[in-house]
Design a protein around this motif. Structure first.
Motif, mmCIF file in Angstrom:
data_model
loop_
_atom_site.group_PDB
_atom_site.id
_atom_site.type_symbol
_atom_site.label_atom_id
_atom_site.label_comp_id
_atom_site.label_asym_id
_atom_site.label_seq_id
_atom_site.Cartn_x
_atom_site.Cartn_y
_atom_site.Cartn_z
ATOM 1 N N PRO A 1 -6.015 3.033 -4.786
ATOM 2 C CA PRO A 1 -4.824 2.200 -4.751
ATOM 3 C C PRO A 1 -5.142 0.809 -4.205
ATOM 4 O O PRO A 1 -6.015 0.656 -3.340
ATOM 5 C CB PRO A 1 -3.875 2.961 -3.819
ATOM 6 C CG PRO A 1 -4.757 3.813 -2.994
ATOM 7 C CD PRO A 1 -5.990 4.108 -3.786
ATOM 8 N N SER A 2 -4.481 -0.189 -4.704
ATOM 9 C CA SER A 2 -4.713 -1.538 -4.219
ATOM 10 C C SER A 2 -3.365 -2.229 -4.035
ATOM 11 O O SER A 2 -2.949 -3.035 -4.864
ATOM 12 C CB SER A 2 -5.586 -2.314 -5.210
ATOM 13 O OG SER A 2 -5.732 -3.631 -4.765
ATOM 14 N N PRO A 3 -2.648 -1.876 -2.970
ATOM 15 C CA PRO A 3 -1.313 -2.436 -2.753
ATOM 16 C C PRO A 3 -1.356 -3.956 -2.637
ATOM 17 O O PRO A 3 -0.427 -4.635 -3.076
ATOM 18 C CB PRO A 3 -0.850 -1.796 -1.450
ATOM 19 C CG PRO A 3 -2.062 -1.201 -0.841
ATOM 20 C CD PRO A 3 -3.033 -0.930 -1.921
ATOM 21 N N ALA A 4 -2.455 -4.482 -2.118
ATOM 22 C CA ALA A 4 -2.549 -5.927 -1.964
ATOM 23 C C ALA A 4 -2.511 -6.627 -3.315
ATOM 24 O O ALA A 4 -1.823 -7.630 -3.493
ATOM 25 C CB ALA A 4 -3.843 -6.287 -1.231
ATOM 26 N N ALA A 5 -3.250 -6.067 -4.276
ATOM 27 C CA ALA A 5 -3.281 -6.670 -5.600
ATOM 28 C C ALA A 5 -1.897 -6.638 -6.231
ATOM 29 O O ALA A 5 -1.445 -7.613 -6.826
ATOM 30 C CB ALA A 5 -4.281 -5.940 -6.484
ATOM 31 N N VAL A 6 -1.231 -5.501 -6.083
ATOM 32 C CA VAL A 6 0.103 -5.368 -6.659
ATOM 33 C C VAL A 6 1.023 -6.412 -6.050
ATOM 34 O O VAL A 6 1.803 -7.076 -6.741
ATOM 35 C CB VAL A 6 0.658 -3.953 -6.398
ATOM 36 C CG1 VAL A 6 2.082 -3.833 -6.916
ATOM 37 C CG2 VAL A 6 -0.232 -2.910 -7.042
ATOM 38 N N GLU A 7 0.890 -6.572 -4.750
ATOM 39 C CA GLU A 7 1.816 -7.455 -4.051
ATOM 40 C C GLU A 7 1.517 -8.916 -4.342
ATOM 41 O O GLU A 7 2.415 -9.728 -4.547
ATOM 42 C CB GLU A 7 1.704 -7.178 -2.549
ATOM 43 C CG GLU A 7 2.869 -7.721 -1.771
ATOM 44 C CD GLU A 7 2.652 -7.483 -0.286
ATOM 45 O OE1 GLU A 7 2.834 -8.451 0.464
ATOM 46 O OE2 GLU A 7 2.273 -6.358 0.094
#
Lengths: 439, 191, 204, 353, 273
Positions: free
Chosen positions: E254-260
Motif C-alpha cells: 500500500p502507498s497511502p502517500a501516493a494516493v494522497e
C-alpha cells in the motif's frame, strides 16, 4: 442480364455532383502555419530530422523514410519549427507525431537539384529521386510509389494502368489535372514505363469526363512515346477507380484474393502521382503540394492547389466559408473519405478533396436480407453476413466469407435500405480478426 | 420395386421420425447446433440403423419367432444395438482418428437414441421382409438426417438472429420443429 | 433425512428432467395428447425408474466399470419388458395408445441417466428419493403439457372417461393442431419460454 | 473570423460512406402494400365487403400483436410497415367467409410465434403469412376448406358453397378457354386474394417495375410448375399456373426477402425446388393446393442454400481438394511422433467450418 | 417352464455373441491413438459446457489442444471460470502439473472517465467500432468509451455502466478475474490484478511527453511523478515505456502517500475483497 450475375461487374451509380469540373485550378495563399504529420502514407512513419527552433526552407527534408515502405517528408513552407505535437492522424486514425512549422511568408526554396538530362537518368537514379521526393500514391491510398516501382524480381510487370476514373462523387481534382497538365502526366507515364520495362499502358477515364478523354487522346496521339498507350473509355460507375475493379474492367483479369495487381503483372497508378513523378524527375521538385477539390456545402466550390499541412479551415475560408448547417468535414470523397474531427485538421499527401456536408446518418434498422449489398458488392462478397457475425462477436466465421477481400468501397452501405453502417461493421470485423490472428 | 420406393418415402418424409413420430428427439435438439456435427450424427445414425435393422431382423425371425418368445425383443434388440454401437465406435477409433473426432463423440448418444430402437420395432411390427427392412431403415435414417441438417441450418442462422432471451436456444428450436412439422404435412398422402 | 428430501425436491423443481434437463423428450411429446396417456406413461416410467435405481444402487459396488452401461441397459430392458407385458395384460387400451413408447422407455435418457449419474454412486435411500423426485417431476411436466394439448386440441378435459369440463368456444372449433405432433412442440416451446420469461427457470 | 465560429461547433464523425441511397425499408414495405391493394380490391369485388373486414381485422391484429410483443421485449416499436404487409398477405390466403376470430388467432400467430419469437423483422425463418395460414389450416381444417362461389357484388353476403379449381369436386361447365379466362380474371372459388391471376400479375409487375423484387423467383417458380405439368401426362399446364395461389405465392410470398436465399443462384434453386414441390403436392399428395407448403418447405432449406451457394468472390482460386479423413496407416511407431500435429491441423479447420 | 429356459438361453446366447464380437473387434484392431486417449482423459475434467471462452470450438477440441501443449492451460480463462479448486487440482494431478490457482484476482478499469467529448459520434454503439474513428470520440484517445463491449462477455454480470460518467464499473465482489473482458476492450483498459492490490491508477494516458493528460482530461495522469517521490520504500516505480506510475502486483504494497499526494487524485484506493 446475365443469368447468375457473376460476370457482370457490380457497382452503384450515386449522383455525380461534379460541380467543380469546369473550375480551373487555383492556388491558395500560403498558410501562416503548417502541421505536418509524420505518418502521411501507408507503411512505417517517417523519422523527424529537425527539432524545435530549426529554420527550414520549402522543399527541405524534415523527416526521412522510416523503412523500405516509407518516404521522406519535406517542409512545405519556409520558416521555423515551433513544436512537435501529438495528434490523431487523419488517415490512419492512430495517434502519431506531427511537426508544426511557423511560416515566415518568404517562401524560400532549398536549392533544387534539377537533372540536366532527365531522359538519360538510369533506372536506379529515377527510383532514388522518386523516393527522395517523397512521392506516394495520390489517389488516396498513399502507398509509397517507389515500392510500387520495384516489384519483386519474380513478378514481371507488363502493363501499367493509369487511373483517371475519379469515380467518387464531387471530386474533380484528377479531372482538372488531366485537362491542365496532360503532357506532364504522359511524361510521367513514360518514366514509369521505362522503370518498369513495359511497353503497354492504359489510361482509364470514366465516360462522364468527355473533355478529359479527348484531351488525353490528343496528347497521346501527338506524343512520340515509345510503346502502346491506349485511352480507355469506362462507364461512369462506382467503384470504377478501385485498383481491382479497374483492372478487371480493362484487362478482364482478376487479382487473386489477398494479392496485389503486381501478382498479375500490372501496376495501377493515379494520374496525380504521374504528375508528381514528372515534377520530381524533370524539375527536381519534391512533393510539397497537390491539387484538391473543395466541394459540398461551401460557398464557392473550387479546385485548388495547396501546400501540405495547411489547416482545412484556411482552405475553406479561401472558398468562401461553409454553409451554416454544415457539420461534417470529409477528407476524400463521400464514399470512402474519412470524416475529420475538426476544421483545423491539416491536409496531407492523401487529401484529394475537402468535402463539407450536413450529417444525414439515419437510425440503423434490422437487416431484411434484401440482398442489395450482395448485388452491389464489386468484390462479389456477402456483406450482410459480416454484420451478422460481428454483431454476435463471431469473428472466425468472417474468414469463410472472405472478409479480407473487401475493399471497403461503401457500395453496400450506400444501398442498404435499413441504413446499416456495413463498412463500419466490416472494419471492426477486420480489426478483430487481425487481433485474434496468431502472431 | 414400387413398394420399396414407397416404403422409403414413407419412412423418410411422410412419417418422418422426428417430426411425425417423435423418435430421436434428444439428439435432434442436442446435435443440431452446428451443421457439420448434424451431418456427422446423421451419417452415424444411418449406419447404425442399417446394421441394427439387419441384425435385429435376423435375430427376430431366426431366433425369437421360432421359439415363440417375441416379447423378448426389447431386451434383445437393445443389447444388439448397444453392442453394435460399441463395435462401431472401437472400429472407427482405432482406424481413423479424424473420423472419430468428427463422428465418434456422437456414437454413444446413438445407443440411447430411440430412433434406432424404434425403427427395429417398426420393421417387426409391419412384418417387413429383409429387403423392406433395409429400405425402411435407410429411409428412416435419411429422413432423420435430412431434418437434422435442415434444423441445424436454421439454428445456425438463428445464432445470428436477435431471438428474445426467453426463446433463445431450445424453445425457439421447438418452434422451428413445429413449423417444420406443419410444412412436412405437405408430403401426406404421397404414397 | 434432509438430504433425502433435497434429492426429492431436486428432481421435481431444480433439475426437472423435462423443463430443465430436457431429457426424455420423445415420450413426453409423443404421448402427451391426453391426460390419460400422461398418467399411464408416468406410472410406467416411475416404476422402471425406481426399480432401476434400486437395483443399480444395490449392485453399485459389484459391477466392473467397463461393463457398467451394458449391465444397466439389460436391467432396464428387463424392467421395461415387465411393464410392457403387465400393461398389455391389464390395461390393453392404454397400452395400445402409448404404442411403441412403452418399450422405448428402455432408451429414455432419464432412466439411464439417473442410473449412471446418480444411483451408481449413491446409497439406496438417496437413489430411491432421486428416482421418486425425477419421476414426479416427469409426471408433472407431462401432465401440464397434456393438459394444454387436450384442452386446446379437443376443447374439453376428460380423465379416464370422466368429463371434467369443456371450454365453450373451443369445443365447437377445437384447434386440432394441438393433438398433432406439431402442437406438442408449440406447447412445450411456449411453456419453456413463459417459464423463462417469468424467471422460473434460467435462460440458456 | 470564420475560424472562431467553426471552432465552437462540434463536428459529426461517422464511417464512410457519407452519402446514402434514398431507398429504405419503410418505402419498400409501403410499395408492397400498394401492390397488395390490387388483389384485395379483386377479393372485395368477387366475394363482397366481408373480405375487406377480414383484411382490416388481420392487419390490425398483426400491428397490435407486434406492438405487444415489442412491449414484452422492452423494445421500441417501430412502424416499419412489415406488420401491415404480413397482415394483408395473411388475409389474402384465407377463405372469403372465414370467421373473424380465426383471422385474429391466425394473424396473432403469424406475428407472435413465427416472427417475433424468432427475433422480429429480418430474423424469421418462415414466411409469417404462409406459416399462419398453414397453422390455421391444420387447426381448423373445416373452416379452411369451405369455399364459396364468387358473388361478384360488393355488398352481398351470399355464400354458395363451391369447390376451388384444384379441389376434388371441381367441375366446369364451359369450354377450356372459358375456364382459362375465368381463372385469369378470378371468377372462380378460392382464397380472397388468389382467385384473380390478373390482379396479382399487375401487382407483381408493379413490384418488379419499382425494383422491390427481382424477376428470378416468380419466373423460375411459375416456369417450373408449367414445365413439369406439361411433362406429366394428364395435367394441364395452363390450368396449373392459373389456378390456386401460384401467382400470389410466386410474386408476393416466395420473394419475401427474409425467407428466400440472397444470391441469384440460390434463388434459382429455391424457386425451382418450390415449383417441383407444388407439382408433387398437387399431383401426388393428398392436399389440393401446394403453394403454401412448397414455399414453407423451401424456407426451411433457405439457410442451407445460403450457406452453400455463395457468390464466387472476386479473384477466388478454388483450393486443392484434400481428403477430410485420411485413413490412418497401420504403421507401428515410426510416424506417430509427427502424425498428431498433422492430424490436428486438419481437425482445427474442420472444427471451425 | 420351457419358455423360461428359452428366455435365459436366448438372452445368454445373444449376450455372448455380442460380447465375443466386441472382444474380437477389440483384439484385432490396431492400437488406438495415444493423443486421443489423453484428450479424453482431459476432457473429463473440463466443464463440458462448450462455452467457447477458451477460443476453441468446444471442450473436446480444447482438450485436444491441451493434450498437445499443456501450457495452454495457463493462458486460458477456463480454469478460472470453472471456479472450483477441487476440479482444477484433479486436472493438475491427472496431467502431472501444479495448477493451484493462487490468490483471487479481479479486474480493474484504468480510466476515471472524465474526458470531454471531442466530436459527435454517429455509428455502431460498440467500443470496438468507436475506437476506429480517430481514436475515439473523447478528447482523451486512451479512455473508456462506455458502450460496454465488456459488459456482454462477463460471465458473472460483474460489469455495469455508470450512467453519469458513461464508463464501465466492475464490481470487485462479483468479479472472478477470468479476464474475458480484457480481450474485449479495444483500449486495453482492463487489467487483471491481485485482489489484495491496495491501489491502482485510474488512467491509461500513454504520454509521449508532448501533451500532458490535463489538456485532454481533467482527471488524467499528468506524469508529474509526485507519487514516485512520495513513496518512501519504492512502492511506486515509474514505467518508462508507458510513462505512467507502476504498482508492482508481485509486492502489493500500500502507498497511502501516493494516493494522497497525487495532484489529480487519479490513483484510486481499493479495499481488499
Amino acid at each position: 442480364m446475365s443469368l447468375f450475375n457473376n460476370e457482370k461487374s457490380h457497382g452503384i451509380h450515386p449522383p455525380g455532383n461534379k460541380i467543380t469540373s469546369n473550375k480551373k485550378i487555383e492556388r491558395v495563399p500560403l498558410p501562416k502555419q503548417v502541421i505536418l504529420p509524420l505518418s502521411q502514407h501507408i507503411g512505417a512513419p517517417s523519422k523527424a530530422i529537425v527539432k524545435k527552433g530549426d529554420e527550414v526552407k520549402v522543399g527541405q527534408k524534415i523527416a526521412e523514410a522510416g523503412g523500405f515502405v516509407s518516404v521522406p517528408i519535406h517542409s512545405t513552407v519556409s520558416g521555423k519549427v515551433t513544436k512537435v505535437i501529438e495528434m490523431v492522424s487523419s488517415v490512419t486514425s492512430n495517434v502519431g507525431n506531427a511537426i508544426v512549422i511557423e511560416a515566415d511568408g518568404k517562401d524560400d526554396w532549398v536549392k533544387i537539384d534539377k537533372p540536366s538530362k532527365p531522359n538519360k537518368l538510369s533506372k536506379k537514379e529515377i527510383l532514388n529521386r522518386v523516393k527522395e521526393a517523397g512521392i506516394v500514391g495520390l489517389g488516396g491510398a498513399t502507398f509509397p510509389t517507389h515500392v510500387k516501382l520495384q516489384p519483386p524480381p519474380d513478378k514481371k510487370i507488363d502493363t501499367i494502368i493509369i487511373n483517371g476514373c475519379e469515380c467518387e462523387p464531387f471530386i474533380t481534382s484528377d479531372h482538372r489535372l488531366m485537362l491542365e497538365h496532360g503532357e506532364e502526366i504522359l511524361k510521367g507515364l513514360e518514366i514509369m514505363m521505362k522503370v518498369l520495362g513495359c511497353n503497354e499502358a492504359y489510361i482509364g477515364i470514366e465516360s462522364n469526363k468527355p473533355d478529359a478523354i479527348e484531351n488525353m487522346e490528343k496528347i497521346v496521339s501527338e506524343s512520340n512515346i515509345s510503346g502502346e498507350v491506349i485511352v480507355e473509355l469506362l462507364p461512369a460507375q462506382y467503384p470504377m477507380g478501385a485498383e481491382k475493379t479497374l483492372l478487371k474492367r480493362i484487362l478482364g483479369m482478376e487479382v487473386p484474393i489477398g494479392g496485389l495487381p503486381m501478382d498479375v503483372g500490372v501496376v495501377v497508378q493515379n494520374v496525380g502521382t504521374l504528375k508528381a513523378i514528372y515534377d520530381a524527375i524533370y524539375d527536381g521538385i519534391p512533393l510539397v503540394e497537390r491539387v484538391l477539390t473543395v466541394s459540398g456545402a461551401v460557398k464557392e466550390p473550387k479546385n485548388i492547389i495547396s501546400r501540405f499541412g495547411t489547416p482545412a479551415s484556411e482552405i475553406i475560408d479561401y472558398c468562401g466559408g461553409t454553409n451554416s448547417n454544415a457539420n461534417v468535414m470529409i477528407f476524400g470523397g463521400p464514399m470512402m473519405g474519412i470524416a475529420q474531427i475538426s476544421f483545423d485538421t491539416p491536409t496531407t499527401k492523401g487529401t484529394n478533396s475537402i468535402l463539407i456536408q450536413k450529417n444525414n446518418t439515419e437510425v440503423e434498422g434490422n437487416c431484411i436480407r434484401c440482398g442489395t449489398c450482395v448485388e452491389n458488392c464489386p468484390m462479389n462478397l456477402m456483406p450482410l453476413m459480416y454484420v451478422a457475425y460481428v454483431k454476435k462477436n463471431m469473428y472466425d466465421e468472417l474468414k469463410d466469407y472472405w472478409i479480407d477481400n473487401c475493399v471497403e468501397c461503401g457500395s453496400c452501405a450506400y444501398g442498404c435500405p435499413a441504413n446499416i453502417p456495413l463498412v463500419q461493421y466490416i472494419k471492426v470485423g477486420k480489426a478483430e480478426l487481425q487481433k485474434r490472428r496468431p502472431k | 420395386m414400387d413398394n420399396l420406393f414407397s416404403i422409403f418415402i414413407m419412412m423418410a418424409l411422410v412419417n418422418n421420425f422426428v417430426l411425425a413420430k417423435f423418435l430421436g428427439l434428444c439428439p435432434f435438439f442436442g446435435v443440431s447446433k452446428k451443421l457439420s456435427s448434424a451431418v456427422s450424427m446423421g451419417i452415424a445414425v444411418i449406419v447404425v440403423m442399417f446394421a441394427a435393422s439387419v441384425v435385429s431382423w435376423l435375430l427376430f425371425y431366426q431366433l425369437l419367432v421360432p421359439f415363440g418368445i417375441t416379447y423378448m425383443r426389447t431386451a434383445i434388440f437393445i443389447l444388439v444395438i448397444a453392442s453394435l454401437v460399441q463395435i462401431l465406435e472401437i472400429t472407427i477409433r482405432r482406424t481413423n482418428v479424424n473420423l472419430y473426432n468428427a463422428l465418434g463423440i456422437y456414437l454413444p448418444l446413438i445407443t440411447t437414441n430411440c430412433a434406432v430402437l424404434g425403427v427395429t420395432f417398426i420393421n417387426v411390427d409391419q412384418a417387413f421382409n429383409l429387403a423392406e427392412t433395409i429400405v425402411s431403415a435407410l429411409g428412416a435414417g435419411v429422413g432423420f438426417t435430412l431434418v437434422l441438417a435442415i434444423m441445424s441450418g436454421i439454428r445456425e442462422k438463428l445464432d445470428l438472429a436477435d431471438v428474445p432471451k426467453a426463446f433463445k436456444g431450445i424453445p425457439v428450436a421447438f418452434l422451428v420443429a413445429m413449423l417444420l412439422g406443419i410444412a412436412f404435412l405437405a408430403f401426406g398422402g404421397m404414397v | 433425512m434432509v438430504h433425502i428430501l433435497k434429492n426429492l425436491k431436486k428432481g421435481i423443481i431444480n433439475e426437472n428432467p423435462v423443463f430443465i434437463l430436457l431429457l426424455g423428450l420423445c415420450p413426453t411429446l409423443a404421448v402427451s395428447t391426453s391426460i390419460d396417456n400422461a398418467f399411464g406413461m408416468t406410472a410406467a416410467v416411475m416404476f422402471v425408474l425406481i426399480s432401476a435405481n434400486i437395483i443399480v444402487s444395490l449392485i453399485r459396488g459389484v459391477t466392473p466399470d467397463r461393463v457398467r452401461i451394458p449391465v444397466f441397459i439389460v436391467i432396464i430392458a428387463t424392467l421395461v419388458t415387465i411393464v410392457d407385458l403387465t400393461m398389455k395384460a391389464f390395461i390393453p387400451e392404454l397400452s395400445k395408445s402409448l404404442g411403441i413408447f412403452i418399450p422405448l422407455i428402455v432408451v429414455n435418457c432419464i432412466i439411464l441417466g439417473r442410473a449412471e449419474a446418480f444411483a451408481s454412486k449413491n446409497t439406496l435411500a438417496d437413489s430411491v428419493a432421486d428416482a421418486l423426485g425425477m419421476g414426479i417431476g416427469f409426471g408433472i411436466a407431462i401432465t401440464i403439457i397434456s393438459f394444454f394439448r387436450q384442452l386446446l386440441g379437443t376443447g374439453e378435459i376428460t380423465i379416464f372417461g370422466t368429463h371434467v369440463f369443456s371450454a365453450p368456444g373451443l369445443f365447437d372449433n377445437p384447434m386440432s393442431v394441438f393433438i398433432l405432433p406439431m402442437g406438442a412442440f408449440l406447447v412445450l416451446g411456449c411453456l419453456l419460454a413463459t417459464l423463462r420469461y417469468m424467471g422460473a427457470i434460467e435462460s440458456g | 473570423m470564420a475560424e472562431e465560429t467553426v471552432d465552437q461547433k462540434r463536428l459529426v464523425v461517422s464511417t464512410s460512406p457519407h452519402i446514402h441511397d434514398k431507398k429504405n425499408t419503410k418505402k419498400v414495405m409501403y410499395v408492397v402494400c400498394l401492390a397488395l391493394l390490387l388483389p384485395i380490391i379483386g377479393g372485395v369485388y368477387f366475394f363482397g365487403i366481408y373480405t375487406l373486414l377480414v383484411v382490416l381485422v388481420s392487419v390490425i391484429t398483426a400491428i397490435t400483436t407486434e406492438f405487444l410483443a415489442k412491449r414484452l421485449r422492452k423494445r421500441e416499436f417501430i412502424m416499419d410497415g412489415s406488420a401491415i404487409v404480413t397482415g394483408m398477405l395473411f388475409a389474402l390466403v384465407l377463405p372469403p367467409r372465414i370467421p373473424l376470430w380465426a383471422v385474429i388467432i391466425g394473424a396473432a400467430f403469424c406475428i407472435a410465434i413465427v416472427k417475433e419469437a424468432f427475433g422480429g423483422l429480418g430474423h424469421n425463418i418462415f414466411n409469417p403469412a404462409l406459416a399462419g395460414r398453414a397453422f390455421i389450416t391444420v387447426s381448423f381444417a373445416g373452416l379452411m376448406t369451405s369455399w364459396i362461389a364468387p358473388v361478384k357484388s360488393v355488398i352481398s353476403l351470399d355464400s354458395i358453397t363451391s369447390a376451388t379449381p384444384l379441389g376434388e369436386g371441381f367441375s366446369y361447365a364451359g369450354s377450356t378457354s372459358d375456364l382459362y379466362i375465368d381463372l385469369l380474371f378470378g371468377n372462380v372459388g378460392g382464397c380472397i386474394g388468389e382467385t384473380s391471376a390478373l390482379f396479382i400479375l399487375i401487382g407483381g409487375l408493379l413490384l418488379l417495375a419499382t425494383g422491390v423484387i427481382k424477376w428470378r423467383i416468380p419466373v423460375v417458380y411459375i416456369g417450373t410448375v408449367f414445365l413439369l405439368a406439361w411433362l406429366i401426362p394428364g395435367q394441364d399446364p395452363v390450368f396449373h399456373i392459373l389456378a390456386g395461389g401460384l401467382f400470389l405465392g410466386a410474386f408476393f410470398m416466395a420473394t419475401d426477402y427474409v425467407t428466400c436465399p440472397m444470391t441469384a443462384k440460390g434463388q434459382f434453386i429455391f424457386a425451382f425446388g418450390a415449383g417441383v414441390l407444388v407439382i408433387l403436392i398437387r399431383v401426388y399428395g393428398s392436399m389440393p393446393e401446394g403453394v403454401a407448403f412448397s414455399i414453407l418447405l423451401m424456407n426451411a432449406f433457405t439457410p442451407l442454400i445460403d450457406r452453400h451457394v455463395k457468390p464466387k468472390p472476386y479473384g477466388y482460386i478454388p483450393p486443392e481438394k484434400k481428403s477430410r479423413f485420411p485413413l490412418k496407416k497401420k504403421a507401428k511407431t515410426t510416424d506417430v511422433a509427427d502424425k498428431p500435429d498433422q492430424d490436428s491441423s486438419t481437425d482445427k479447420k474442420e472444427g471451425k467450418k | 417352464m420351457d419358455n423360461t429356459v428359452l428366455i435365459i438361453v436366448s438372452l445368454t446366447l445373444v449376450g455372448m455373441g455380442c460380447g465375443i464380437a466386441i472382444f474380437l473387434v477389440n483384439r484385432f484392431l490396431p492400437e488406438e491413438d495415444k493423443l486421443l486417449k489423453k484428450t479424453e482423459e482431459i476432457s473429463k475434467f473440463l466443464p463440458g459446457m462448450n462455452c467457447g471462452a477458451c477460443g476453441y470450438p468446444g471442450c473436446f477440441a480444447y482438450a485436444g489442444e491441451i493434450a498437445k501443449d499443456i501450457d495452454i492451460l495457463q493462458t486460458s480463462p477456463c480454469m478460472v471460470l470453472m471456479n472450483d479448486d477441487k476440479k482444477v487440482k484433479a486436472l493438475g494431478n491427472a496431467l502431472g502439473v501444479d495448477l493451484s490457482s493462487g490468490d483471487k484476482k479481479v479486474a480493474v478499469v484504468h480510466c476515471g472517465g472524465n474526458s470531454e467529448i471531442l466530436y459527435e459520434y454517429k455509428g455502431i454503439d460498440t467500443c470496438k467500432a468507436a475506437a476506429q474513428l480517430s481514436s475515439g470520440f473523447k478528447k482523451c484517445p486512451y479512455g473508456c468509451f462506455g458502450f460496454g463491449d465488456c459488459v456482454n462477455v462477463c460471465p458473472e454480470n460483474a460489469i455495469s455502466i455508470d450512467p453519469e460518467k458513461k464508463i464501465v464499473v466492475i464490481d470487485p465482489d462479483k468479479c472472478i478475474g477470468c479476464g474475458l473482458c480484457t480481450k474485449e476492450c479495444p483500449q486495453n483498459l482492463i487489467e487483471i490484478i491481485p485482489a489484495k492490490m491496495p491501489q491502482y491508477l485510474a488512467c491509461n494516458y500513454l504520454s509521449k511527453k508532448n501533451i500532458p493528460g490535463r489538456e485532454r482530461c481533467p482527471l488524467g495522469c499528468i506524469h508529474c511523478r509526485i507519487c514516485v517521490k512520495a513513496s518512501e520504500n519504492e512502492e511506486v516505480t515509474w514505467n518508462e515505456e508507458k510513462d505512467l506510475p507502476f504498482f508492482d502486483p508481485e509486492k502489493c504494497v500500500p502507498s497511502p502517500a501516493a494516493v494522497e499526494k497525487c495532484p489529480k487524485k487519479v490513483i484510486f484506493e481499493r479495499n481488499e475483497t
